[in-house]
Design a protein around this motif. Structure first.
Motif, PDB file in Angstrom:
ATOM      1  N   UNK A  81      -1.552   9.752   6.494  1.00  0.00           N
ATOM      2  CA  UNK A  81      -1.122  10.050   7.706  1.00  0.00           C
ATOM      3  C   UNK A  81      -1.153  11.405   7.997  1.00  0.00           C
ATOM      4  N   UNK A  82      -1.716  11.732   9.071  1.00  0.00           N
ATOM      5  CA  UNK A  82      -1.518  13.316   9.326  1.00  0.00           C
ATOM      6  C   UNK A  82      -0.617  13.322  10.651  1.00  0.00           C
ATOM      7  N   UNK A  83       0.458  14.133  10.383  1.00  0.00           N
ATOM      8  CA  UNK A  83       1.405  14.451  11.603  1.00  0.00           C
ATOM      9  C   UNK A  83       1.385  15.807  11.858  1.00  0.00           C
ATOM     10  N   UNK A 130       0.766  -1.106   0.085  1.00  0.00           N
ATOM     11  CA  UNK A 130       0.048   0.044  -0.010  1.00  0.00           C
ATOM     12  C   UNK A 130       0.791   1.357   0.091  1.00  0.00           C
ATOM     13  N   UNK A 131       0.408   2.288  -0.728  1.00  0.00           N
ATOM     14  CA  UNK A 131       1.043   3.552  -0.694  1.00  0.00           C
ATOM     15  C   UNK A 131       0.432   4.420   0.366  1.00  0.00           C
ATOM     16  N   UNK A 132       1.568   5.005   0.860  1.00  0.00           N
ATOM     17  CA  UNK A 132       1.044   6.082   2.148  1.00  0.00           C
ATOM     18  C   UNK A 132       1.726   7.411   2.021  1.00  0.00           C
ATOM     19  N   UNK A 133       1.003   8.421   2.066  1.00  0.00           N
ATOM     20  CA  UNK A 133       1.346   9.783   2.032  1.00  0.00           C
ATOM     21  C   UNK A 133       1.318  10.200   3.542  1.00  0.00           C
ATOM     22  N   UNK A 134       2.231  10.868   3.874  1.00  0.00           N
ATOM     23  CA  UNK A 134       2.424  11.473   5.419  1.00  0.00           C
ATOM     24  C   UNK A 134       2.271  13.146   5.005  1.00  0.00           C
ATOM     25  N   UNK A 135       1.354  13.796   5.515  1.00  0.00           N
ATOM     26  CA  UNK A 135       0.854  14.968   5.634  1.00  0.00           C
ATOM     27  C   UNK A 135       1.250  15.987   6.840  1.00  0.00           C
TER      28      UNK A 135
END
Length: 103
Positions: free
Chosen positions: A83-85, A2-7
């Motif tokens: 993912x919101x960080x 799975x591809x994951x973007x962290x914002x």
């Protein structure tokens, strides 16, 4: 995989931003992209990002609040999962791996 973007929404995050980015780079699960959305910062947040050419930088003006910055990052992301960080938080090294294993 799975591809994951962290914002990472950021407002005047110069002091903590590098730690947040480093915690993403140290993940046991590879992230597809890291996006920092600078929400009209007046400090040197952009200069911190110069050390991380792999991080996508988006500047928004005027300040749109945390939700506006998150929404902008989401609209620009390509990951299957987001993912919101917060800029002043850090992820444990296996946080994304554990999160994905619980789906």
């Amino acid at each position: 995989m799975a591809s994951v973007s962290v914002i990472i929404p950021c407002y005047n995050g110069e002091k903590y931003l590098a730690e947040a980015i480093e915690s993403v780079l140290a993940q046991t699960y590879p992230v597809t992209e890291i996006i920092v959305v600078d929400n009209a910062s007046t400090d040197n947040s952009k200069a911190v990002l110069a050390r991380y050419p792999q991080v996508k930088y988006i500047h928004i003006y005027p300040n749109q609040g945390p939700s506006g910055a998150c929404n902008k990052g989401i609209s620009e992301s390509i990951g299957e999962y987001i993912v919101i960080l917060d800029f002043d938080d850090r992820l444990l090294p296996n946080a994304i791996e554990i999160g994905l294993s619980n789906l």
